[in-house]
Write a protein that holds these residues in place. Structure first.
Motif, PDB file in Angstrom:
ATOM      1  N   TYR A  50      64.352  57.211  87.739  1.00 40.32           N
ATOM      2  CA  TYR A  50      65.557  57.180  86.909  1.00 40.32           C
ATOM      3  C   TYR A  50      66.329  55.872  87.109  1.00 40.32           C
ATOM      4  N   CYS A  51      66.372  55.408  88.390  1.00 41.30           N
ATOM      5  CA  CYS A  51      67.126  54.192  88.712  1.00 41.30           C
ATOM      6  C   CYS A  51      66.277  52.931  88.620  1.00 41.30           C
ATOM      7  N   HIS A 134      81.163  50.231  91.733  1.00 39.54           N
ATOM      8  CA  HIS A 134      81.100  50.355  90.267  1.00 39.54           C
ATOM      9  C   HIS A 134      81.994  51.547  89.900  1.00 39.54           C
ATOM     10  N   CYS A 139      80.341  48.596  85.696  1.00 34.98           N
ATOM     11  CA  CYS A 139      79.664  47.765  86.686  1.00 34.98           C
ATOM     12  C   CYS A 139      80.583  46.660  87.197  1.00 34.98           C
ATOM     13  N   HIS A 164      76.585  56.740  88.017  1.00 38.34           N
ATOM     14  CA  HIS A 164      75.231  57.132  87.630  1.00 38.34           C
ATOM     15  C   HIS A 164      75.008  56.770  86.158  1.00 38.34           C
ATOM     16  N   LEU A 165      73.891  56.162  85.874  1.00 43.62           N
ATOM     17  CA  LEU A 165      73.470  55.789  84.529  1.00 43.62           C
ATOM     18  C   LEU A 165      74.095  54.473  84.042  1.00 43.62           C
ATOM     19  N   ALA A 166      75.051  53.928  84.775  1.00 41.83           N
ATOM     20  CA  ALA A 166      75.642  52.653  84.363  1.00 41.83           C
ATOM     21  C   ALA A 166      74.640  51.523  84.574  1.00 41.83           C
ATOM     22  N   SER A 167      74.759  50.473  83.764  1.00 39.40           N
ATOM     23  CA  SER A 167      73.860  49.331  83.901  1.00 39.40           C
ATOM     24  C   SER A 167      74.570  48.061  83.450  1.00 39.40           C
ATOM     25  N   ASP A 170      71.066  45.885  81.004  1.00 38.73           N
ATOM     26  CA  ASP A 170      69.936  46.827  81.082  1.00 38.73           C
ATOM     27  C   ASP A 170      69.362  46.980  82.487  1.00 38.73           C
ATOM     28  N   ARG A 171      70.054  46.490  83.481  1.00 40.28           N
ATOM     29  CA  ARG A 171      69.618  46.665  84.877  1.00 40.28           C
ATOM     30  C   ARG A 171      70.530  47.701  85.530  1.00 40.28           C
ATOM     31  N   PRO A 172      69.982  48.840  85.981  1.00 36.53           N
ATOM     32  CA  PRO A 172      70.827  49.929  86.509  1.00 36.53           C
ATOM     33  C   PRO A 172      71.561  49.556  87.786  1.00 36.53           C
ATOM     34  N   THR A 175      70.431  48.701  91.983  1.00 44.15           N
ATOM     35  CA  THR A 175      69.247  47.836  92.056  1.00 44.15           C
ATOM     36  C   THR A 175      69.618  46.366  92.215  1.00 44.15           C
TER      37      THR A 175
END
Length: 241
Positions: A50-51, A134, A139, A164-167, A170-172, A175
């Protein structure tokens, strides 16, 4: 032409949630494994996918996830860690828990996240890491923060407890730094009732966290290091799944 408006049915949603929770609970009870069992292993694998990271490790809560990351990198007494001034106290407490000193930096006025332009002047010879948060699903400015960290030889640990799910591009979240931490407390935008998660690409860091969370052992009764008791239960993992 007529249109039908379907209103949110809270009673129906709660009924579905209770049914799913009951199924998850029964899976754990029937398995007989309440700690470090299949549910946790699957949750870690699914959350990693997911991540978009290689390793996920379920732990007791989000604050412990950060503390374990700091401890895994030998950050402790006499060290300083840059933290946002605008964050839930658990971010600060994770630093205090390992004996290090949290050094607050003010937020920017647009996102209320840590202001990168204010970070560098707070760095001293004692600074070992930066913990950007975040906040509210937004972010932090990770490009600037990573550049500052690289320039000053600092580690970056992301606090993604509320993201959760933020990016970003397009990079979560979770990471961008050496590792990330998530919380599954009931008020978060994804909950397991309780628990936390460490995310990383680093195999050595992942193994150290794995040892620390379970009293220093991967194999039962073979204690390699002085560990802690920061495990996530399989019931919480099943709810998270």
């Amino acid at each position: 032409m007529s249109s039908k408006v379907e209103f949110f049915n809270l009673k129906k949603v709660n009924s579905i949630i209770k049914k799913d929770l009951n199924i998850a609970y029964k899976r754990v009870v029937n398995s007989g494994y309440f700690i470090l069992g299949e549910e946790l292993e699957l949750f870690e694998q699914e959350f990693a996918q997911y991540c978009g990271v290689k390793f996920c490790l379920g732990v007791s809560n989000g604050m412990d996830a950060l503390s374990l990351l700091l401890k895994s990198n030998n950050i402790g007494y006499g060290d300083e860690v840059i933290v946002p001034s605008n964050t839930f106290i658990a971010t600060w407490l994770s630093v205090s828990a390992v004996g290090a000193k949290p050094v607050p930096v003010e937020p920017d006025i647009f996102s209320y996240n840590i202001n990168p332009s204010e970070i560098e002047r707070m760095i001293t010879k004692k600074t070992k890491a930066i913990i950007p948060v975040h906040l509210y699903g937004q972010c932090a400015q990770m490009y600037q923060i990573k550049e500052i960290a690289k320039r000053n030889n600092l580690k970056v640990f992301e606090d993604a407890a509320q993201a959760h799910l933020a990016s970003l591009d397009d990079r979560p979240v979770g990471t961008w730094g050496l590792a990330g931490s998530f919380s599954f407390y009931p008020t978060k935008n994804m909950t397991a009732g309780e628990g936390g998660m460490v995310t990383t690409f680093d195999p050595e860091l992942a193994r150290t966290v794995r040892l620390l969370r379970n009293q220093g052992q991967e194999i039962r009764y073979q204690n390699e290091i002085v560990g802690l008791n920061n495990r996530m239960t399989d019931i919480h993992a099943a709810i998270g799944r």
